[in-house]
Design a protein around this motif. Sequence first.
Motif, PDB file in Angstrom:
ATOM      1  N   PHE A 231      -4.046   6.041   3.662  1.00  0.00           N
ATOM      2  CA  PHE A 231      -3.402   4.864   3.097  1.00  0.00           C
ATOM      3  C   PHE A 231      -4.233   4.358   1.922  1.00  0.00           C
ATOM      4  O   PHE A 231      -5.439   4.158   2.056  1.00  0.00           O
ATOM      5  N   LEU A 232      -3.562   4.145   0.772  1.00  0.00           N
ATOM      6  CA  LEU A 232      -4.243   3.753  -0.458  1.00  0.00           C
ATOM      7  C   LEU A 232      -3.663   2.437  -0.981  1.00  0.00           C
ATOM      8  O   LEU A 232      -2.487   2.138  -0.756  1.00  0.00           O
ATOM      9  N   THR A 233      -4.473   1.702  -1.704  1.00  0.00           N
ATOM     10  CA  THR A 233      -3.934   0.583  -2.457  1.00  0.00           C
ATOM     11  C   THR A 233      -3.011   1.134  -3.546  1.00  0.00           C
ATOM     12  O   THR A 233      -3.184   2.268  -4.010  1.00  0.00           O
ATOM     13  N   ARG A 234      -2.058   0.341  -3.957  1.00  0.00           N
ATOM     14  CA  ARG A 234      -1.112   0.819  -4.972  1.00  0.00           C
ATOM     15  C   ARG A 234      -1.783   1.071  -6.311  1.00  0.00           C
ATOM     16  O   ARG A 234      -1.383   1.967  -7.053  1.00  0.00           O
ATOM     17  N   ASP A 235      -2.790   0.289  -6.635  1.00  0.00           N
ATOM     18  CA  ASP A 235      -3.487   0.512  -7.896  1.00  0.00           C
ATOM     19  C   ASP A 235      -4.156   1.886  -7.910  1.00  0.00           C
ATOM     20  O   ASP A 235      -4.040   2.644  -8.885  1.00  0.00           O
ATOM     21  N   LEU A 236      -4.841   2.217  -6.828  1.00  0.00           N
ATOM     22  CA  LEU A 236      -5.495   3.522  -6.744  1.00  0.00           C
ATOM     23  C   LEU A 236      -4.464   4.638  -6.713  1.00  0.00           C
ATOM     24  O   LEU A 236      -4.616   5.671  -7.376  1.00  0.00           O
ATOM     25  N   HIS A 237      -3.404   4.433  -5.940  1.00  0.00           N
ATOM     26  CA  HIS A 237      -2.350   5.437  -5.827  1.00  0.00           C
ATOM     27  C   HIS A 237      -1.719   5.735  -7.186  1.00  0.00           C
ATOM     28  O   HIS A 237      -1.466   6.904  -7.539  1.00  0.00           O
TER      29      HIS A 237
ATOM     30  N   ILE B 121       0.851  -1.187   0.000  1.00  0.00           N
ATOM     31  CA  ILE B 121       0.000   0.000   0.000  1.00  0.00           C
ATOM     32  C   ILE B 121       0.888   1.238   0.000  1.00  0.00           C
ATOM     33  O   ILE B 121       2.105   1.143   0.141  1.00  0.00           O
ATOM     34  N   GLU B 122       0.268   2.400  -0.150  1.00  0.00           N
ATOM     35  CA  GLU B 122       0.993   3.663  -0.158  1.00  0.00           C
ATOM     36  C   GLU B 122       0.325   4.636   0.805  1.00  0.00           C
ATOM     37  O   GLU B 122      -0.890   4.609   1.002  1.00  0.00           O
ATOM     38  N   GLU B 123       1.154   5.485   1.385  1.00  0.00           N
ATOM     39  CA  GLU B 123       0.670   6.563   2.249  1.00  0.00           C
ATOM     40  C   GLU B 123       0.749   7.850   1.435  1.00  0.00           C
ATOM     41  O   GLU B 123       1.817   8.218   0.947  1.00  0.00           O
ATOM     42  N   ASP B 124      -0.384   8.533   1.267  1.00  0.00           N
ATOM     43  CA  ASP B 124      -0.396   9.708   0.389  1.00  0.00           C
ATOM     44  C   ASP B 124      -1.722  10.426   0.544  1.00  0.00           C
ATOM     45  O   ASP B 124      -2.609   9.992   1.290  1.00  0.00           O
ATOM     46  N   PHE B 125      -1.863  11.512  -0.205  1.00  0.00           N
ATOM     47  CA  PHE B 125      -3.097  12.289  -0.181  1.00  0.00           C
ATOM     48  C   PHE B 125      -4.063  11.754  -1.231  1.00  0.00           C
ATOM     49  O   PHE B 125      -3.706  11.561  -2.388  1.00  0.00           O
ATOM     50  N   PHE B 126      -5.308  11.533  -0.783  1.00  0.00           N
ATOM     51  CA  PHE B 126      -6.397  11.167  -1.691  1.00  0.00           C
ATOM     52  C   PHE B 126      -7.445  12.259  -1.517  1.00  0.00           C
ATOM     53  O   PHE B 126      -7.150  13.426  -1.743  1.00  0.00           O
TER      54      PHE B 126
END
Length: 363
Positions: A81-87, A71-76
């Motif tokens: 925390f986002l799935t890598r596909d969404l990120h 997963i990735e930590e980022d702004f949505f």
Amino acid sequence: MPALSLPTLRRYAIARSLFTPRPLARALEAVGFVQADPIRAPARAQDLTLRHRVTGYRAGDLERRYRALGIEEDFFVNYGFLTRDLHARLHPRRRVGAWPRPGKKVAEAVLAFVRDRGEVHPRDVDAHFAHGAVTNYWGGSSSATTHVLDHLHYRGLLRVAGRAAGIRCYAPRDLPSDIEGVAARRGCQDAVVDAVVALYAPVPSATLAWLVNRLRLAAPQWRADTPAMLGRAKARLAGARVAGIDWYWPADETPAGEPPDDRVALLAPFDPVVWDRRRFEAFWDWRYRFEAYTPAAKRAFGYYAMPMLWRERIVGWANLVVQDGRLVPALGYVAGRPPRERTFPRALEAELAAIRVFLGVDG
């Protein structure tokens, strides 16, 4: 489809969001995004959200297992925390504006340092560059290099590799290629909108518009496209007008749901069931507010009041504090008293017992 009612939409919202607990990786795939918040009262928002949806979840599991989860930590729509596909669909971020002080040359030097090291803690960057302090967005003081790391992360040049005692550690990240072609870009945009709707469905029309507009921060390169994104979403999603509100939900779903089981769930202020205050008031005719940043004398519910869901009703709220290794709950009720049904006290105690296990504290 038969005429819908608010109770049907409410049951649908609860059933699809508070799904049967599953392993952590599968739960993250199901939700796509978990909003983060640094306040620990008695645990961070991401942990309080996941404990209802993950089998055997314990406070801090997300941070402990982050590196292995993909997963990735980022702004949505918010930070989390986002799935890598969404990120991946949000990058490369373009049109993010000029570099802040101390400037692009410093940022390039910091980026080169991280690429050379492979992974860094902010204090390593501080020690190497010693740039001093800058005023951050909250009006306080933070390390200038940490400020630069945050901007490199937002621009997609760095990723959060993990945390050390709660502090983000960074690693380099190669920018993905730009999406080529109008159809491909629109497909990516629609997939992101569908993901956020799937997280918070059913959503009122005003919330849908707010969420799509909010994506301009997650993907600033789409800033000019958001009106078209909203128009396509309204045409693509399923929906109906109920109680004077236009509602939307995933096109492959039909709102339904049996009455929830006889349990109490104390929900974080940023839990998907609670997050949309507009929907919350429509469903439960009660105005809940998050008051951590409200002066103490003006708080109606408390510093970190967690709405209390019982069956399909919001019957009250709880502020939970750990003192001397013991959980101390302070409870309030919408009706001024707890529900009269005999099963409620047992259900509430079961929820408090589950929270003690989640926190690793005594009764």
